[in-house]
Scaffold this motif. Structure first.
Motif, mmCIF file in Angstrom:
data_model
loop_
_atom_site.group_PDB
_atom_site.id
_atom_site.type_symbol
_atom_site.label_atom_id
_atom_site.label_comp_id
_atom_site.label_asym_id
_atom_site.label_seq_id
_atom_site.Cartn_x
_atom_site.Cartn_y
_atom_site.Cartn_z
ATOM 1 N N SER A 46 15.343 14.444 2.702
ATOM 2 C CA SER A 46 16.743 14.192 3.048
ATOM 3 C C SER A 46 16.934 12.823 3.699
ATOM 4 O O SER A 46 18.039 12.282 3.700
ATOM 5 N N LYS A 47 15.861 12.248 4.235
ATOM 6 C CA LYS A 47 15.953 10.907 4.812
ATOM 7 C C LYS A 47 16.291 9.865 3.752
ATOM 8 O O LYS A 47 16.783 8.781 4.067
ATOM 9 N N ARG A 48 15.992 10.190 2.502
ATOM 10 C CA ARG A 48 16.346 9.322 1.376
ATOM 11 C C ARG A 48 17.466 9.925 0.527
ATOM 12 O O ARG A 48 17.650 9.525 -0.612
ATOM 13 N N ARG A 80 0.822 -1.208 0.000
ATOM 14 C CA ARG A 80 0.000 0.000 0.000
ATOM 15 C C ARG A 80 0.858 1.261 0.000
ATOM 16 O O ARG A 80 1.894 1.324 0.648
ATOM 17 N N VAL A 81 0.397 2.264 -0.743
ATOM 18 C CA VAL A 81 1.009 3.594 -0.682
ATOM 19 C C VAL A 81 -0.057 4.584 -0.239
ATOM 20 O O VAL A 81 -1.249 4.272 -0.206
ATOM 21 N N SER A 82 0.363 5.772 0.105
ATOM 22 C CA SER A 82 -0.536 6.802 0.625
ATOM 23 C C SER A 82 -1.594 7.209 -0.408
ATOM 24 O O SER A 82 -1.355 7.176 -1.626
ATOM 25 N N GLU A 83 -2.760 7.618 0.101
ATOM 26 C CA GLU A 83 -3.805 8.158 -0.768
ATOM 27 C C GLU A 83 -3.355 9.445 -1.443
ATOM 28 O O GLU A 83 -3.957 9.880 -2.427
ATOM 29 N N ALA A 84 -2.299 10.049 -0.923
ATOM 30 C CA ALA A 84 -1.795 11.293 -1.515
ATOM 31 C C ALA A 84 -1.010 11.049 -2.797
ATOM 32 O O ALA A 84 -0.733 11.988 -3.545
ATOM 33 N N GLY A 103 7.106 5.467 3.397
ATOM 34 C CA GLY A 103 7.226 5.575 4.849
ATOM 35 C C GLY A 103 7.875 6.847 5.347
ATOM 36 O O GLY A 103 7.316 7.553 6.198
ATOM 37 N N PRO A 104 9.048 7.209 4.835
ATOM 38 C CA PRO A 104 9.758 8.365 5.397
ATOM 39 C C PRO A 104 9.284 9.718 4.887
ATOM 40 O O PRO A 104 9.617 10.747 5.472
ATOM 41 N N PHE A 105 8.507 9.757 3.797
ATOM 42 C CA PHE A 105 8.102 11.052 3.236
ATOM 43 C C PHE A 105 6.590 11.219 3.154
ATOM 44 O O PHE A 105 6.024 12.114 3.777
ATOM 45 N N ASP A 106 5.918 10.363 2.408
ATOM 46 C CA ASP A 106 4.489 10.553 2.155
ATOM 47 C C ASP A 106 3.657 10.544 3.435
ATOM 48 O O ASP A 106 2.813 11.422 3.643
ATOM 49 N N GLU A 107 3.880 9.564 4.279
ATOM 50 C CA GLU A 107 3.044 9.438 5.476
ATOM 51 C C GLU A 107 3.235 10.591 6.463
ATOM 52 O O GLU A 107 2.249 11.206 6.893
ATOM 53 N N PRO A 108 4.465 10.941 6.837
ATOM 54 C CA PRO A 108 4.610 12.059 7.782
ATOM 55 C C PRO A 108 4.178 13.402 7.210
ATOM 56 O O PRO A 108 3.625 14.240 7.938
ATOM 57 N N LEU A 109 4.402 13.621 5.900
ATOM 58 C CA LEU A 109 3.978 14.898 5.315
ATOM 59 C C LEU A 109 2.450 14.976 5.263
ATOM 60 O O LEU A 109 1.875 16.050 5.499
ATOM 61 N N VAL A 146 9.323 19.736 3.429
ATOM 62 C CA VAL A 146 9.517 18.858 2.269
ATOM 63 C C VAL A 146 10.982 18.438 2.103
ATOM 64 O O VAL A 146 11.289 17.242 2.067
ATOM 65 N N PRO A 147 11.946 19.365 1.985
ATOM 66 C CA PRO A 147 13.346 18.923 1.847
ATOM 67 C C PRO A 147 13.856 18.189 3.081
ATOM 68 O O PRO A 147 14.711 17.308 2.961
#
Length: 316
Positions: A203-205, A71-75, A160-166, A198-199
């Motif tokens: 940066s986590k990736r 699964r990926v984010s609805e965003a 995990g590291p970008f879409d969900e927390p944003l 966003v940056p």
């Protein structure tokens, strides 16, 4: 969806003999052809690595039988079944402010070790499975443009590291967030509050964004668009709440291409240009039917009579 822990289970899932998968993975360069593609819009050359028939089939099975199960984010709207650039743009209709940002050199910046760690630690694949999956989906230590697996892998790398927390931060601030591959859009009363996040999350990736206009780039990649000017998201204008539309600039480019047919002979180049224009008109039809009908009439007139004057093209 359970993770795949053994190579035998991986081969069974794909329906491809394990020895063949290993051979392809160890000689991935022999199954990839370099195709330089001129990007006229950005005045640069994109370097595609196109998989041969055997690798293409394996990668398609990796997509449908492995990657699509996660699964990926609805965003996320890019390379997701049932979603598109239009569904992405539609999330930002009639907003006071729209912000768009681009990930810098997206696919080539997603490095091989990041892909392996994602398969191994986040999707919890077996060590050998993660290694083979990484070999089958990367080339020259990054995600190759042209491989059918690259968009899906990129989406999972950022899940995990970008879409969900944003998405969580956006909801707290009353901001709408979407991502279409490397195109990030934020909208609402003041989406500028999330620009710095966003940056930081990217940066986590080890990814960054294009910030300003630079040498060889005519337009800034970070855009802040208020409602009193055209707000564009993934190529569509989103100012109106009724729905997205094709920009006047893009419609004018199609009209100019139609007028330019008079300079082409009656050969393969002219026929290819007409086919390309018809594709552009079909795209406009989805969002601006009236404009598409006018463009279609003008195109038909030019095809029948190349001497039709430019005055016919002034009708909008």
């Amino acid at each position: 969806m359970s993770s795949i822990l053994s190579l035998n289970a991986f081969a069974w899932r794909l329906g491809v003999p394990l020895d063949r998968l290993k051979a392809i993975g160890h000689h991935i360069g022999a199954h990839s052809a370099h195709v330089p593609l001129q990007d006229k819009k950005r005045d640069k050359v994109r370097h595609l690595w196109v998989s041969d028939a055997e690798l293409m089939e394996v990668q398609r099975r990796v997509n449908s039988r492995v990657l699509d199960q996660f699964r990926v984010s609805e965003a996320v709207h890019g390379s997701i079944r049932g979603r598109s650039s239009a569904s992405n743009a539609s999330q930002h209709l009639g907003q006071p402010c729209v912000v768009t940002l681009d990930v810098k050199d997206f696919f080539t910046s997603v490095r091989q070790y990041i892909v392996y760690r994602m398969f191994r630690h986040e999707l919890e694949m077996g060590r050998d499975v993660a290694r083979l999956l990484t070999r089958l989906t990367t080339f020259r230590s990054y995600l190759p443009q042209g491989a059918p697996t690259s968009p899906a892998v990129a989406n999972l790398v950022l899940a995990g590291p970008f879409d969900e927390p944003l998405a969580i931060e956006a909801r707290k601030l009353g901001v709408t967030f979407t991502r279409y591959l490397d195109d990030i859009a934020l909208s609402g009363p003041d989406p500028r509050l999330l620009i710095n996040a966003v940056p930081l999350l990217l940066s986590k990736r080890r990814l960054t964004i294009w910030r300003n206009t630079g040498r060889g780039r005519r337009k800034p990649k970070l855009k802040i668009m208020m409602g009193n000017k055209a707000q564009e998201v993934t190529g569509l204008i989103v100012n109106a709440k009724s729905g997205p539309s094709v920009s006047q600039h893009r419609r004018d480019r199609i009209r100019a291409a139609i007028f330019g047919l008079r300079d082409l002979g009656d050969d393969g180049h002219r026929r290819a240009a007409i086919d390309s224009i018809r594709g552009g008109v079909a795209h406009v039809q989805h969002f601006n039917p009236g404009a598409a009908r006018r463009l279609g009439r003008y195109l038909d007139a030019k095809v029948l009579d190349p001497e039709v004057g430019s005055q016919a093209g002034l009708e909008r």
